[in-house]
Design a protein around this motif. Structure first.
Motif, PDB file in Angstrom:
ATOM      1  N   THR A  56       0.811  -1.220   0.000  1.00 23.74           N
ATOM      2  CA  THR A  56       0.000   0.000   0.000  1.00 23.74           C
ATOM      3  C   THR A  56       0.842   1.267   0.000  1.00 23.74           C
ATOM      4  O   THR A  56       0.392   2.306  -0.485  1.00 23.74           O
ATOM      5  N   ASP A  57       2.047   1.230   0.591  1.00 20.76           N
ATOM      6  CA  ASP A  57       2.885   2.420   0.740  1.00 20.76           C
ATOM      7  C   ASP A  57       2.128   3.540   1.444  1.00 20.76           C
ATOM      8  O   ASP A  57       2.358   4.718   1.187  1.00 20.76           O
ATOM      9  N   ASN A  58       1.237   3.202   2.341  1.00 27.52           N
ATOM     10  CA  ASN A  58       0.464   4.220   3.056  1.00 27.52           C
ATOM     11  C   ASN A  58       1.354   4.923   4.070  1.00 27.52           C
ATOM     12  O   ASN A  58       2.037   4.284   4.868  1.00 27.52           O
ATOM     13  N   THR A  59       1.338   6.252   4.045  1.00 31.80           N
ATOM     14  CA  THR A  59       2.226   7.024   4.906  1.00 31.80           C
ATOM     15  C   THR A  59       1.834   6.936   6.381  1.00 31.80           C
ATOM     16  O   THR A  59       2.642   7.259   7.254  1.00 31.80           O
ATOM     17  N   ALA A  60       0.596   6.511   6.674  1.00 31.79           N
ATOM     18  CA  ALA A  60       0.171   6.351   8.057  1.00 31.79           C
ATOM     19  C   ALA A  60       0.503   4.960   8.601  1.00 31.79           C
ATOM     20  O   ALA A  60       0.345   4.702   9.799  1.00 31.79           O
ATOM     21  N   GLY A  61       0.945   4.060   7.749  1.00 27.09           N
ATOM     22  CA  GLY A  61       1.272   2.695   8.149  1.00 27.09           C
ATOM     23  C   GLY A  61       1.243   1.785   6.940  1.00 27.09           C
ATOM     24  O   GLY A  61       0.169   1.510   6.394  1.00 27.09           O
ATOM     25  N   ASN A  62       2.404   1.345   6.501  1.00 25.65           N
ATOM     26  CA  ASN A  62       2.505   0.517   5.309  1.00 25.65           C
ATOM     27  C   ASN A  62       1.949  -0.885   5.560  1.00 25.65           C
ATOM     28  O   ASN A  62       2.072  -1.414   6.675  1.00 25.65           O
ATOM     29  N   GLN A  63       1.354  -1.470   4.528  1.00 26.83           N
ATOM     30  CA  GLN A  63       0.829  -2.826   4.608  1.00 26.83           C
ATOM     31  C   GLN A  63       1.128  -3.590   3.325  1.00 26.83           C
ATOM     32  O   GLN A  63       1.302  -2.981   2.253  1.00 26.83           O
ATOM     33  N   VAL A  64       1.163  -4.911   3.436  1.00 24.81           N
ATOM     34  CA  VAL A  64       1.138  -5.795   2.279  1.00 24.81           C
ATOM     35  C   VAL A  64      -0.204  -6.509   2.289  1.00 24.81           C
ATOM     36  O   VAL A  64      -0.548  -7.188   3.259  1.00 24.81           O
ATOM     37  N   VAL A  65      -0.963  -6.325   1.218  1.00 22.80           N
ATOM     38  CA  VAL A  65      -2.291  -6.937   1.082  1.00 22.80           C
ATOM     39  C   VAL A  65      -2.153  -8.173   0.209  1.00 22.80           C
ATOM     40  O   VAL A  65      -1.535  -8.130  -0.858  1.00 22.80           O
ATOM     41  N   VAL A  66      -2.720  -9.279   0.674  1.00 21.26           N
ATOM     42  CA  VAL A  66      -2.622 -10.556  -0.027  1.00 21.26           C
ATOM     43  C   VAL A  66      -3.968 -10.876  -0.676  1.00 21.26           C
ATOM     44  O   VAL A  66      -5.017 -10.788  -0.031  1.00 21.26           O
ATOM     45  N   TYR A  67      -3.905 -11.264  -1.955  1.00 22.38           N
ATOM     46  CA  TYR A  67      -5.094 -11.668  -2.696  1.00 22.38           C
ATOM     47  C   TYR A  67      -4.937 -13.104  -3.178  1.00 22.38           C
ATOM     48  O   TYR A  67      -3.908 -13.463  -3.767  1.00 22.38           O
ATOM     49  N   ASP A  68      -5.946 -13.930  -2.919  1.00 23.79           N
ATOM     50  CA  ASP A  68      -5.994 -15.251  -3.529  1.00 23.79           C
ATOM     51  C   ASP A  68      -6.296 -15.095  -5.007  1.00 23.79           C
ATOM     52  O   ASP A  68      -7.130 -14.263  -5.399  1.00 23.79           O
ATOM     53  N   ARG A  69      -5.638 -15.903  -5.822  1.00 16.76           N
ATOM     54  CA  ARG A  69      -5.869 -15.886  -7.270  1.00 16.76           C
ATOM     55  C   ARG A  69      -6.615 -17.141  -7.682  1.00 16.76           C
ATOM     56  O   ARG A  69      -6.111 -18.255  -7.528  1.00 16.76           O
ATOM     57  N   GLY A  71      -8.645 -19.761 -10.370  1.00 18.26           N
ATOM     58  CA  GLY A  71      -8.209 -20.383 -11.611  1.00 18.26           C
ATOM     59  C   GLY A  71      -8.465 -19.533 -12.832  1.00 18.26           C
ATOM     60  O   GLY A  71      -7.748 -19.647 -13.832  1.00 18.26           O
ATOM     61  N   ASP A  72      -9.491 -18.666 -12.759  1.00 18.00           N
ATOM     62  CA  ASP A  72      -9.789 -17.780 -13.901  1.00 18.00           C
ATOM     63  C   ASP A  72      -9.035 -16.460 -13.825  1.00 18.00           C
ATOM     64  O   ASP A  72      -9.249 -15.574 -14.655  1.00 18.00           O
ATOM     65  N   GLY A  73      -8.159 -16.312 -12.807  1.00 19.87           N
ATOM     66  CA  GLY A  73      -7.339 -15.118 -12.678  1.00 19.87           C
ATOM     67  C   GLY A  73      -7.916 -14.019 -11.816  1.00 19.87           C
ATOM     68  O   GLY A  73      -7.221 -13.040 -11.529  1.00 19.87           O
ATOM     69  N   THR A  74      -9.156 -14.133 -11.404  1.00 17.53           N
ATOM     70  CA  THR A  74      -9.751 -13.091 -10.572  1.00 17.53           C
ATOM     71  C   THR A  74      -9.201 -13.171  -9.153  1.00 17.53           C
ATOM     72  O   THR A  74      -8.763 -14.234  -8.684  1.00 17.53           O
ATOM     73  N   LEU A  75      -9.218 -12.026  -8.469  1.00 18.09           N
ATOM     74  CA  LEU A  75      -8.606 -11.913  -7.156  1.00 18.09           C
ATOM     75  C   LEU A  75      -9.653 -11.713  -6.064  1.00 18.09           C
ATOM     76  O   LEU A  75     -10.682 -11.073  -6.285  1.00 18.09           O
ATOM     77  N   SER A  76      -9.348 -12.233  -4.864  1.00 11.35           N
ATOM     78  CA  SER A  76     -10.173 -11.973  -3.687  1.00 11.35           C
ATOM     79  C   SER A  76      -9.245 -11.786  -2.499  1.00 11.35           C
ATOM     80  O   SER A  76      -8.275 -12.529  -2.324  1.00 11.35           O
ATOM     81  N   ALA A 366      -0.587 -14.637 -28.168  1.00 11.09           N
ATOM     82  CA  ALA A 366      -0.115 -13.610 -29.094  1.00 11.09           C
ATOM     83  C   ALA A 366       0.178 -12.294 -28.390  1.00 11.09           C
ATOM     84  O   ALA A 366       0.656 -11.354 -29.018  1.00 11.09           O
ATOM     85  N   GLY A 367      -0.118 -12.219 -27.089  1.00  5.41           N
ATOM     86  CA  GLY A 367       0.219 -11.041 -26.314  1.00  5.41           C
ATOM     87  C   GLY A 367      -0.928 -10.085 -26.049  1.00  5.41           C
ATOM     88  O   GLY A 367      -0.743  -9.088 -25.351  1.00  5.41           O
ATOM     89  N   SER A 368      -2.101 -10.364 -26.586  1.00  6.76           N
ATOM     90  CA  SER A 368      -3.236  -9.476 -26.320  1.00  6.76           C
ATOM     91  C   SER A 368      -3.724  -9.677 -24.888  1.00  6.76           C
ATOM     92  O   SER A 368      -3.599 -10.762 -24.310  1.00  6.76           O
ATOM     93  N   LEU A 369      -4.287  -8.609 -24.313  1.00  5.06           N
ATOM     94  CA  LEU A 369      -4.792  -8.633 -22.947  1.00  5.06           C
ATOM     95  C   LEU A 369      -6.309  -8.529 -22.944  1.00  5.06           C
ATOM     96  O   LEU A 369      -6.878  -7.716 -23.661  1.00  5.06           O
ATOM     97  N   THR A 370      -6.944  -9.339 -22.110  1.00  4.84           N
ATOM     98  CA  THR A 370      -8.394  -9.271 -21.919  1.00  4.84           C
ATOM     99  C   THR A 370      -8.663  -9.003 -20.454  1.00  4.84           C
ATOM    100  O   THR A 370      -8.249  -9.793 -19.579  1.00  4.84           O
ATOM    101  N   GLU A 371      -9.317  -7.881 -20.149  1.00  6.85           N
ATOM    102  CA  GLU A 371      -9.593  -7.563 -18.750  1.00  6.85           C
ATOM    103  C   GLU A 371     -10.623  -8.529 -18.193  1.00  6.85           C
ATOM    104  O   GLU A 371     -11.664  -8.784 -18.814  1.00  6.85           O
ATOM    105  N   ILE A 372     -10.339  -9.067 -16.998  1.00  6.50           N
ATOM    106  CA  ILE A 372     -11.248 -10.021 -16.369  1.00  6.50           C
ATOM    107  C   ILE A 372     -11.802  -9.503 -15.049  1.00  6.50           C
ATOM    108  O   ILE A 372     -12.606 -10.171 -14.393  1.00  6.50           O
ATOM    109  N   GLY A 373     -11.383  -8.306 -14.642  1.00  6.74           N
ATOM    110  CA  GLY A 373     -11.895  -7.732 -13.409  1.00  6.74           C
ATOM    111  C   GLY A 373     -10.900  -6.768 -12.801  1.00  6.74           C
ATOM    112  O   GLY A 373      -9.877  -6.440 -13.402  1.00  6.74           O
ATOM    113  N   SER A 374     -11.201  -6.328 -11.587  1.00  7.62           N
ATOM    114  CA  SER A 374     -10.295  -5.446 -10.853  1.00  7.62           C
ATOM    115  C   SER A 374     -10.655  -5.491  -9.380  1.00  7.62           C
ATOM    116  O   SER A 374     -11.775  -5.885  -9.009  1.00  7.62           O
ATOM    117  N   VAL A 375      -9.708  -5.108  -8.534  1.00  9.61           N
ATOM    118  CA  VAL A 375      -9.944  -4.996  -7.099  1.00  9.61           C
ATOM    119  C   VAL A 375      -9.411  -3.647  -6.632  1.00  9.61           C
ATOM    120  O   VAL A 375      -8.474  -3.098  -7.220  1.00  9.61           O
TER     121      VAL A 375
END
Length: 389
Positions: A56-69, A71-76, A366-375
């Motif tokens: 996060t690089d938060n100036t009030a307190g840095n954190q590392v946020v972990v997301y499960d990935r 099989g379809d690539g989406t994160l939680s 071939a290198g093309s990207l398909t968006e599958i979501g965001s968090v």
């Protein structure tokens, strides 16, 4: 003072840096950590699950946020872990507060995650099992405003961005970092150059075989510094300074053939270089993105992806065995595209953006990207540092 030296390679200018002074001794580095850190199991190899880690690089307190990935690539989101330090922000930065690449590192051999705390001049070391982190240690960075880490084998080097820039080396043992005596090197950059976010060094990285350490200086010299790495982990007394005028070298990676790949912000291009054993470099190819603020570059096998903060796009490239580049096109992202990381198998790409959103993409052959979501990363506006495992 920099004295030009020519090595007979077209298009390459190399200088040797003189007057490099050592930083304070390793004994002066403050070491802290949990009381039972010495008893934490250190063999975490192979223990990381399919996850994506975001700092996060938060100036009030840095954190590392972990997301499960999935099989379809989406994160939680699986958890958020305090680093025990503070995030930081370079003067003048809008979206990329550390103005660097590689602020979050992963040691696959020992199953460790290394995070910089720019606001408190420290580095945090976590063990990882599955999608859980355990804080092993918080240790002084050996300088001011750490922004990037590089890991190779049992070696870690940290890039400090302020006061002219410096690097500090560590050896990994039992899940902790131990400063390498005599490994500190000053970069000798102009500490008063402004704006700060374009004039602090951009990244530290090891060559694929670990024999060289690379540092980009961005607009503070337009140089790519290359140190030799000794058997004991210490560096050559001074780097070979490869001058690349007007290019503003920022983020780096390597292609499968071992060529150095550089995101060159000054000309908004991706370039490939042959990195020679003596630390000199020879340009192979440079292909513009046609976008604005091309600062970061991520490798995905024979594919490369460059982040364009000013255009909110990701540029795709293919790279040949000889290092020749082919621009494949652009893919839109959320605003202020910054750091990115591809999964080890190359199937997915995750892209950080300034508002604290991580965009998820599937990568075609071939290198093309398909968006599958965001968090949206909690407390992650201006976050920098991402690793996909």
């Amino acid at each position: 003072m920099k004295i030009p030296t020519r090595h007979g390679m077209a298009g390459t200018r190399v200088t040797a840096m003189l007057g490099v002074a050592a930083l304070a001794g390793a004994a002066a580095l403050a070491i802290a950590g949990p009381a039972d850190a010495a008893t934490v199991p250190h063999d975490f190899s192979g223990g990381a699950g399919p996850v994506v880690l975001v700092q996060t690089d938060n100036t009030a307190g840095n954190q590392v946020v972990v997301y499960d990935r999935a099989g379809d690539g989406t994160l939680s989101q699986a958890g958020a872990y305090a680093t025990g330090g503070l995030g930081g922000q370079t003067a003048g930065s809008a979206a990329d507060h550390l103005s660097s690449q590689g602020s979050l590192g992963y040691d696959r051999r020992d199953g460790l995650v290394v995070a910089v705390n720019a606001g408190s001049n420290t580095v945090s070391v976590f063990g990882i099992r599955g999608d859980r982190l355990s804080l092993h240690q918080v240790i002084g960075s050996g300088g001011t405003f750490p922004v990037s880490v590089a890991v190779h084998g049992d070696l870690v080097y940290v890039l400090n961005a302020e006061n002219g820039g410096s690097v500090q080396g560590y050896r990994i043992s039992f899940g902790r970092l131990f400063p390498i005596p005599g490994s500190s090197r000053l970069l000798g950059l102009d500490p008063t150059a402004t704006p700060q976010f374009t004039h602090t060094p951009g990244q530290v990285a090891f060559s694929p075989d670990g024999s060289q350490l690379i540092v980009t200086t961005k607009a503070n010299g337009n140089d790519i510094d290359v140190f030799g790495v000794g058997f004991d982990g210490s560096l050559s007394a001074s780097p070979v300074v490869n001058s690349e005028p007007a290019t503003v070298p920022f983020g780096v990676t390597f292609d499968p053939a071992g060529h150095l790949v550089v995101a060159e912000t000054g000309i908004n291009a991706v370039a490939t270089y042959a990195l020679n054993p003596d630390g000199t470099m020879a340009l192979i190819d440079a292909v513009p993105t046609g976008q604005a603020a091309t600062c970061w570059v991520a490798s995905d096998g024979s594919l490369l992806f460059a982040s364009n903060a000013g255009s909110a796009t990701e540029s795709g490239y293919s790279v040949s065995v000889g290092g020749q580049l082919t621009l494949l096109g652009q893919t839109a992202t959320d605003p202020a595209t910054i750091d990115a990381s591809a999964t080890p198998g190359g199937q997915f790409l995750y892209v950080q953006t300034g508002p604290g959103i991580v965009d998820e993409f599937a990568v075609a052959r071939a290198g093309s990207l398909t968006e599958i979501g965001s968090v949206t990363v909690p407390n992650g506006s201006g976050a920098e540092g991402i690793v996909a495992l």
